[in-house]
Design an enzyme around this catalytic site. Structure first.
Site, PDB file in Angstrom:
ATOM      1  N   GLU A  25      34.250 -15.549  40.150  1.00  0.00           N
ATOM      2  CA  GLU A  25      35.206 -15.958  41.183  1.00  0.00           C
ATOM      3  C   GLU A  25      36.651 -15.570  40.859  1.00  0.00           C
ATOM      4  O   GLU A  25      37.572 -16.361  41.074  1.00  0.00           O
ATOM      5  CB  GLU A  25      35.112 -17.478  41.429  1.00  0.00           C
ATOM      6  CG  GLU A  25      33.770 -17.874  41.992  1.00  0.00           C
ATOM      7  CD  GLU A  25      33.568 -19.380  42.080  1.00  0.00           C
ATOM      8  OE1 GLU A  25      33.003 -19.810  43.095  1.00  0.00           O
ATOM      9  OE2 GLU A  25      33.934 -20.113  41.145  1.00  0.00           O
TER      10      GLU A  25
HETATM   11  C1  ACM Z   1      30.056 -20.302  39.233  1.00  0.00           C
HETATM   12  O1  ACM Z   1      29.318 -21.158  39.748  1.00  0.00           O
HETATM   13  N1  ACM Z   1      31.270 -20.085  39.707  1.00  0.00           N
HETATM   14  C2  ACM Z   1      29.614 -19.514  38.094  1.00  0.00           C
END
Ligand code: ACM
Length: 509
Positions: A313
């Site tokens: 992310e």
């Molecule tokens: C994640 O759940 N952002 C690895």
């Protein structure tokens, strides 16, 4: 398979050799149990590891049985733990139980320890209680031969979004050890909190660790405390895999040091639950001084092989910067003697030779993203499977269960168990999957009771996917074995979700 003869009038259920979770490789029940009595000894060979595992077993058995259970290197009647050559591998064992005693044999100390976990499950659940119980204490008779499918059988605890104390983490470790989990991945840093003391950047912990989601006081581990966790995990044959999430998920670091920011201005601490808004500054040299210092100090605290660098992310980092950043950071992990692990977005950069990628996608993840993961695997990148719609322990079980999130859907017990790690991402080359891991994110999980409610009963199923042979997976049989575990959780004071999918006993189990 023959059933264990039942003995009327005993409290609780008699244990059965074929009810062990994770299912052993082979089980041959016999008619005659061993009885642990007042005169039972725990007989160990001369090695310190065997003695330690003997003492560990004695500490579990003494409070409930009220017996002395001396750990000795000689003596006849009893429970024998011994290291010996044999076809056991690094973590396998053989357990023989009969009238004359119980013997656990393994080639390595980890195997003995796992054999002791099986032995626990062959005793009545009341043996797990911490006050004297009436007994008797039969150990189901027969032979178990066992070794794991995968070398990586993990659970992750996010101690950043909500902080968990050393004692709370130790309790979780004990619960993982019950099911032969061998990796504890600690998500140590994120936007909401930096949880590990770094001497060269002290404000990371003192400022960056000073709050958590919801604005509570947060906290961090001193190096001594962290080492205590690592030692405790090692005593249960779990390797701690520390994660520093980079280059996104870094608001706590950016808030602690203004110079790490693009504009030289530190943002405020963050106590919400948004993701994707923070990024280290890829163009500044100080970023790499910071990363080098953190990885050096963390690697020095890490006897294990792996260091996780996050990489998920990174929505505020351009693709070009992300690739550049990972090209510089992966060699730093190698320089300090560790193997890098990253979330599977790392496969969109240039994964270094030998790194592992942790796949957290969903069935609905795009074909393009899956293809990128397959391509990396074809190039030799090993995979740890943590599909969010199967094994994210922070997902709600159903819309009506009180805790957790639901962005990856609802994950009932069957859903978390009934999938194939080898087939989940189509097209992976043979050998690419190194194991499975169940992550527990804690945006909505605030205390150990919450952790337990989310982990039980899903965690034992993930442990079984990691340990037991592929052909074992059979929900109809598994749910019966799982139901038999509940009495143990009750004896241990573990909170758990009473899923309607599982035929729990009618006596309130
Ligand atoms: C994640 O759940 N952002 C690895």
């Amino acid at each position: 398979m023959k059933q264990h003869p039942s003995t009327p009038g005993l409290p609780g259920s008699l244990p059965r050799l074929d009810h062990v979770v994770p299912a052993p490789a082979s089980v041959a029940p016999s008619e005659t149990p061993y009885q642990i009595t007042r005169s039972t000894h725990i007989v160990v060979d001369d090695s310190p590891e065997t003695r330690r595992t003997g003492e560990y077993l004695a500490r579990i058995l003494r409070p409930s049985t009220g017996y002395r259970l001396p750990v000795t290197t000689h003596g006849a009647d009893g429970i024998r733990l011994r290291l010996a050559e044999g076809p056991f591998g690094a973590e396998g064992y053989r357990l023989d139980s009969g009238q004359g005693g119980v013997t656990v044999t393994a080639a390595e100390p980890a195997g003995l320890f796992h054999g002791v976990q099986t032995l626990r499950q062959l005793l009545p659940a009341a043996v797990e209680k911490d006050t004297v119980q009436p007994g008797p204490w039969p150990v189901a008779g027969g032979t178990v031969e066992d070794s794991p499918r995968y070398g990586w059988r993990g659970a992750m605890l996010d101690v950043s979004r909500h902080f968990f104390t050393v004692d709370q983490v130790k309790r979780f470790i004990d619960q993982l050890a019950l099911y032969k989990i061998n990796k504890l991945h600690l998500h140590l840093t994120d936007d909401q909190g930096w949880r590990i003391a770094i001497d060269s950047w002290p404000r990371l912990a003192t400022h960056g660790g000073s709050t958590e989601v919801g604005g509570g006081p947060g906290g961090y581990y001193t190096k001594a405390q962290y080492e205590e966790i690592v030692r405790y995990a090692a005593s249960r044959y779990l390797e701690v895999v520390p994660e520093i999430d980079l280059p996104g998920h870094t608001n706590a670091a950016l808030a602690s040091y203004a110079e790490l920011n693009r504009d030289g201005v530190a943002p405020p601490l963050y106590t919400g639950t948004e993701v994707g808004f923070s990024s280290l500054c890829v163009g500044k040299e100080i970023t790499y001084d910071f990363v080098d210092d953190v990885i050096r100090e963390l690697a020095a605290l890490t006897p294990g092989r792996y260091l996780h660098i996050g990489g998920d992310e990174a929505d505020s980092t351009s693709h070009e910067d992300y690739v550049k950043f990972m090209d510089r950071v992966q060699p730093v992990v190698a320089k300090y003697g560790k193997t890098a692990v990253g979330w599977h977005q790392l496969t969109g950069a240039t994964p270094a030779k030998g790194v592992l990628a942790q796949y957290w996608g969903l069935d609905s993840t795009s074909a393009e993203e899956k293809a990128q993961v397959v391509k990396a695997a074809q190039g030799g990148t090993g995979l740890i499977l943590s599909p969010a719609d199967r094994v994210y322990l922070d997902m709600k079980y159903t819309k009506d269960t009180p805790l957790g999130l639901s962005w990856a859907g609802y994950v009932e017990v069957r859903r978390s168990y009934d999938w194939d790690p080898e087939a989940y991402v189509p097209g992976l080359p043979a050998g690419a999957v190194r194991g499975v891991e169940a992550p527990l994110w804690t945006e909505a999980i605030e205390n150990p009771g919450h952790v337990e409610y989310m982990a039980f009963p899903r965690l034992p199923g993930v442990a079984e996917l990691g340990w037991s042979a592929a052909g074992t997976r059979d929900w109809e049989r598994y749910k019966v074995r799982l139901a038999a575990q509940a009495e143990r959780w009750n004896a241990l004071g573990i909170e758990w979700y009473r899923s309607p999918e599982v035929p729990w006993g009618s006596d309130g189990r």
